[in-house]
Design a protein around this motif. Structure first.
Motif, PDB file in Angstrom:
ATOM      1  N   MET A 216       1.064  -1.219  -0.083  1.00  0.00           N
ATOM      2  CA  MET A 216       0.168   0.289  -0.161  1.00  0.00           C
ATOM      3  C   MET A 216       0.825   1.337   0.066  1.00  0.00           C
ATOM      4  SD  MET A 216      -2.619  -1.316   2.661  1.00  0.00           S
ATOM      5  CE  MET A 216      -4.390   0.080   2.434  1.00  0.00           C
ATOM      6  N   THR A 217       0.169   2.410  -0.643  1.00  0.00           N
ATOM      7  CA  THR A 217       1.011   3.714  -0.538  1.00  0.00           C
ATOM      8  C   THR A 217       1.160   3.528   0.931  1.00  0.00           C
ATOM      9  OG1 THR A 217      -0.464   4.752  -1.258  1.00  0.00           O
ATOM     10  CG2 THR A 217       0.811   3.821  -2.849  1.00  0.00           C
ATOM     11  N   SER A 218       1.572   5.150   1.337  1.00  0.00           N
ATOM     12  CA  SER A 218       1.426   6.413   2.905  1.00  0.00           C
ATOM     13  C   SER A 218      -0.453   6.684   2.589  1.00  0.00           C
ATOM     14  CB  SER A 218       2.486   6.905   2.391  1.00  0.00           C
ATOM     15  OG  SER A 218       2.081   8.090   4.015  1.00  0.00           O
ATOM     16  N   ALA A 219      -0.488   6.585   1.231  1.00  0.00           N
ATOM     17  CA  ALA A 219      -2.202   7.669   1.551  1.00  0.00           C
ATOM     18  C   ALA A 219      -3.523   6.360   1.503  1.00  0.00           C
ATOM     19  CB  ALA A 219      -2.112   8.345   0.151  1.00  0.00           C
ATOM     20  N   GLU A 220      -2.429   5.599   1.206  1.00  0.00           N
ATOM     21  CA  GLU A 220      -4.292   3.836   1.325  1.00  0.00           C
ATOM     22  C   GLU A 220      -3.516   4.248   2.711  1.00  0.00           C
ATOM     23  OE1 GLU A 220      -3.678   2.301  -3.265  1.00  0.00           O
ATOM     24  OE2 GLU A 220      -2.330   2.161  -1.752  1.00  0.00           O
ATOM     25  N   LEU A 221      -2.136   3.911   3.545  1.00  0.00           N
ATOM     26  CA  LEU A 221      -2.622   2.973   4.467  1.00  0.00           C
ATOM     27  C   LEU A 221      -2.413   4.455   5.649  1.00  0.00           C
ATOM     28  CD1 LEU A 221       1.667   2.112   4.284  1.00  0.00           C
ATOM     29  CD2 LEU A 221      -0.823   0.375   5.350  1.00  0.00           C
TER      30      LEU A 221
ATOM     31  N   TYR B 165      10.096   2.488  11.200  1.00  0.00           N
ATOM     32  CA  TYR B 165      10.626   1.166  11.874  1.00  0.00           C
ATOM     33  C   TYR B 165      10.392  -0.409  11.016  1.00  0.00           C
ATOM     34  CZ  TYR B 165      10.199  -2.255  15.555  1.00  0.00           C
ATOM     35  OH  TYR B 165       9.559  -3.462  16.303  1.00  0.00           O
ATOM     36  N   LEU B 166       9.185   0.115  10.649  1.00  0.00           N
ATOM     37  CA  LEU B 166       8.906  -1.727  10.014  1.00  0.00           C
ATOM     38  C   LEU B 166      10.209  -1.659   8.894  1.00  0.00           C
ATOM     39  CD1 LEU B 166       5.352  -1.100   9.494  1.00  0.00           C
ATOM     40  CD2 LEU B 166       6.183  -3.301  10.765  1.00  0.00           C
ATOM     41  N   THR B 167      10.789  -1.098   8.391  1.00  0.00           N
ATOM     42  CA  THR B 167      12.000  -1.030   7.466  1.00  0.00           C
ATOM     43  C   THR B 167      12.934  -1.758   8.175  1.00  0.00           C
ATOM     44  OG1 THR B 167      10.446   0.198   5.868  1.00  0.00           O
ATOM     45  CG2 THR B 167      12.872  -0.374   4.846  1.00  0.00           C
ATOM     46  N   GLN B 168      12.776  -0.439   8.969  1.00  0.00           N
ATOM     47  CA  GLN B 168      14.277  -0.691   9.848  1.00  0.00           C
ATOM     48  C   GLN B 168      14.736  -2.101  10.200  1.00  0.00           C
ATOM     49  OE1 GLN B 168      15.191   1.327  13.151  1.00  0.00           O
ATOM     50  NE2 GLN B 168      16.700   1.240  13.979  1.00  0.00           N
ATOM     51  N   VAL B 169      12.796  -3.105  10.601  1.00  0.00           N
ATOM     52  CA  VAL B 169      13.752  -3.976  11.212  1.00  0.00           C
ATOM     53  C   VAL B 169      13.379  -6.048   9.968  1.00  0.00           C
ATOM     54  CG1 VAL B 169      13.000  -3.133  13.828  1.00  0.00           C
ATOM     55  CG2 VAL B 169      11.013  -4.123  12.252  1.00  0.00           C
ATOM     56  N   ASN B 170      12.831  -5.039   8.697  1.00  0.00           N
ATOM     57  CA  ASN B 170      13.330  -5.770   7.591  1.00  0.00           C
ATOM     58  C   ASN B 170      12.272  -6.339   7.698  1.00  0.00           C
ATOM     59  OD1 ASN B 170      15.692  -5.241   5.985  1.00  0.00           O
ATOM     60  ND2 ASN B 170      16.263  -6.284   8.244  1.00  0.00           N
ATOM     61  N   MET B 171      10.609  -5.566   7.785  1.00  0.00           N
ATOM     62  CA  MET B 171       9.449  -6.296   8.249  1.00  0.00           C
ATOM     63  C   MET B 171       8.697  -5.868   6.623  1.00  0.00           C
ATOM     64  SD  MET B 171       8.344  -6.452  12.027  1.00  0.00           S
ATOM     65  CE  MET B 171       7.109  -8.274  11.670  1.00  0.00           C
TER      66      MET B 171
ATOM     67  N   SER C  60       9.762  -3.508   2.771  1.00  0.00           N
ATOM     68  CA  SER C  60      10.442  -2.777   2.147  1.00  0.00           C
ATOM     69  C   SER C  60       9.771  -1.824   0.970  1.00  0.00           C
ATOM     70  CB  SER C  60      11.153  -3.591   0.917  1.00  0.00           C
ATOM     71  OG  SER C  60       9.997  -4.136   0.038  1.00  0.00           O
ATOM     72  N   ARG C  61      10.416  -0.541   0.832  1.00  0.00           N
ATOM     73  CA  ARG C  61       9.517   0.699  -0.223  1.00  0.00           C
ATOM     74  C   ARG C  61      10.291   0.328  -1.180  1.00  0.00           C
ATOM     75  NH1 ARG C  61      10.455   5.944   3.101  1.00  0.00           N
ATOM     76  NH2 ARG C  61      11.505   4.247   4.395  1.00  0.00           N
ATOM     77  N   GLU C  62       9.759   0.386  -2.387  1.00  0.00           N
ATOM     78  CA  GLU C  62       9.554   0.319  -3.373  1.00  0.00           C
ATOM     79  C   GLU C  62       8.368   1.778  -4.088  1.00  0.00           C
ATOM     80  OE1 GLU C  62       7.704  -3.493  -4.858  1.00  0.00           O
ATOM     81  OE2 GLU C  62       9.701  -4.915  -4.083  1.00  0.00           O
ATOM     82  N   ARG C  63       9.271   1.644  -4.851  1.00  0.00           N
ATOM     83  CA  ARG C  63       8.842   2.759  -6.418  1.00  0.00           C
ATOM     84  C   ARG C  63       7.245   2.426  -7.089  1.00  0.00           C
ATOM     85  NH1 ARG C  63      10.073   7.982  -5.455  1.00  0.00           N
ATOM     86  NH2 ARG C  63      11.124   7.533  -4.328  1.00  0.00           N
TER      87      ARG C  63
ATOM     88  N   SER D 165       5.103   6.146 -10.920  1.00  0.00           N
ATOM     89  CA  SER D 165       5.163   7.728 -10.168  1.00  0.00           C
ATOM     90  C   SER D 165       6.316   7.917  -9.146  1.00  0.00           C
ATOM     91  CB  SER D 165       3.443   7.144  -9.190  1.00  0.00           C
ATOM     92  OG  SER D 165       3.648   7.651  -8.240  1.00  0.00           O
ATOM     93  N   ARG D 166       6.235   9.092  -8.761  1.00  0.00           N
ATOM     94  CA  ARG D 166       7.061   9.404  -7.492  1.00  0.00           C
ATOM     95  C   ARG D 166       6.641   8.996  -6.189  1.00  0.00           C
ATOM     96  NH1 ARG D 166       7.979  15.142  -9.028  1.00  0.00           N
ATOM     97  NH2 ARG D 166       8.620  15.610  -6.449  1.00  0.00           N
ATOM     98  N   ARG D 167       5.429   8.178  -6.293  1.00  0.00           N
ATOM     99  CA  ARG D 167       4.873   7.584  -4.873  1.00  0.00           C
ATOM    100  C   ARG D 167       6.097   5.864  -4.099  1.00  0.00           C
ATOM    101  NH1 ARG D 167      -1.275   8.151  -4.521  1.00  0.00           N
ATOM    102  NH2 ARG D 167      -1.266   6.003  -5.561  1.00  0.00           N
ATOM    103  N   ASP D 168       6.384   6.341  -3.160  1.00  0.00           N
ATOM    104  CA  ASP D 168       6.721   4.641  -2.646  1.00  0.00           C
ATOM    105  C   ASP D 168       5.436   3.236  -1.823  1.00  0.00           C
ATOM    106  OD1 ASP D 168       9.527   5.086  -3.049  1.00  0.00           O
ATOM    107  OD2 ASP D 168       9.529   6.722  -0.597  1.00  0.00           O
ATOM    108  N   ARG D 169       5.466   2.582  -2.592  1.00  0.00           N
ATOM    109  CA  ARG D 169       4.659   1.543  -1.777  1.00  0.00           C
ATOM    110  C   ARG D 169       5.569   1.165  -1.077  1.00  0.00           C
ATOM    111  NH1 ARG D 169       1.186  -1.185  -4.903  1.00  0.00           N
ATOM    112  NH2 ARG D 169       2.243  -3.044  -4.880  1.00  0.00           N
ATOM    113  N   TYR D 170       5.119   0.236   0.673  1.00  0.00           N
ATOM    114  CA  TYR D 170       5.333  -0.617   1.560  1.00  0.00           C
ATOM    115  C   TYR D 170       4.571  -1.995   1.436  1.00  0.00           C
ATOM    116  CZ  TYR D 170       6.273   4.261   2.359  1.00  0.00           C
ATOM    117  OH  TYR D 170       6.958   5.769   2.407  1.00  0.00           O
ATOM    118  N   VAL D 171       5.685  -2.838   1.339  1.00  0.00           N
ATOM    119  CA  VAL D 171       5.656  -4.405   0.882  1.00  0.00           C
ATOM    120  C   VAL D 171       5.996  -4.497   1.549  1.00  0.00           C
ATOM    121  CG1 VAL D 171       5.661  -5.618  -1.320  1.00  0.00           C
ATOM    122  CG2 VAL D 171       5.348  -3.760  -1.572  1.00  0.00           C
TER     123      VAL D 171
END
Length: 188
Positions: A73-78, A95-101, A103-106, A110-116
């Motif tokens: 989901m994107t930040s806006a969707e979350l 935090y979730l990225t730091q603990v590897n749960m 990842s951030r994908e483009r 788009s210039r928006r990130d998705r969190y996967v």
């Protein structure tokens, strides 16, 4: 998404992503998923993760991603799904990225990130935990030697090191059994 009860546009239902079918991965009819029930699941699981020690917002974001059909989901969707601010999403994702749960994908084009969510999330999490156990075991063994294993503190530290060594061996076997079980039940 159209609210079936009211027949009006409502935006994104909790637990779904914009532009996706509410029942795409479950075999249920489009719109058959109860958005309120999904929200209750997300909040209940997030509360359990929080009780286990995870940061509250990170737990909510993780549970929401887990409940989304695409696992991304994107930040806006979350923010919309959880009714939280962009800053809260940012902190949780950090935090979730730091603990590897997650990842951030483009997002393509788009210039928006998705969190996967990672594929095989739990396997990866426990494998990384195994690496931490190895490091702790080594440090604890050094600590036990420094304290002297004949002292109460040294004996306690040596027992803790032995426990982590045991856990490490069990974790490897457990993960092997999980792969076999996963394939046997048709998930792998």
């Amino acid at each position: 998404m159209v609210n079936v009860d009211a027949g009006t546009e409502t935006g994104t239902e909790p637990g779904t992503e914009p532009g996706t079918d509410a029942g795409a991965d479950t075999g249920t009819a489009v719109g058959a998923r109860d958005g309120d029930a999904v929200s209750r699941f997300v909040e209940r699981f997030a509360a359990q993760l929080t009780e286990a020690g995870m940061q509250r917002m990170a737990a909510r974001v993780f549970a929401q991603l887990l409940a989304s059909d695409g696992g991304a989901m994107t930040s806006a969707e979350l923010g919309e799904a959880l009714q939280i601010s962009p800053a809260a999403v940012s902190g949780a994702v950090s935090y979730l990225t730091q603990v590897n749960m997650v990842s951030r994908e483009r997002e393509p084009g788009s210039r928006r990130d998705r969190y996967v969510l990672h594929n095989e999330l739990w396997y990866e999490t426990f494998t990384r935990r195994d690496q931490v156990l190895t490091l702790w075991e080594k440090t604890l063994r050094e600590g036990a030697a420094t304290l002297g294993t004949d002292s109460p503190a040294g004996a306690r530290v040596a027992e803790t090191a032995a426990f982590f060594e045991f856990m490490q061996g069990e974790m490897l076997g457990l993960m092997d059994r999980w792969r076999v079980h996963k394939a046997a039940i048709g998930l792998g």
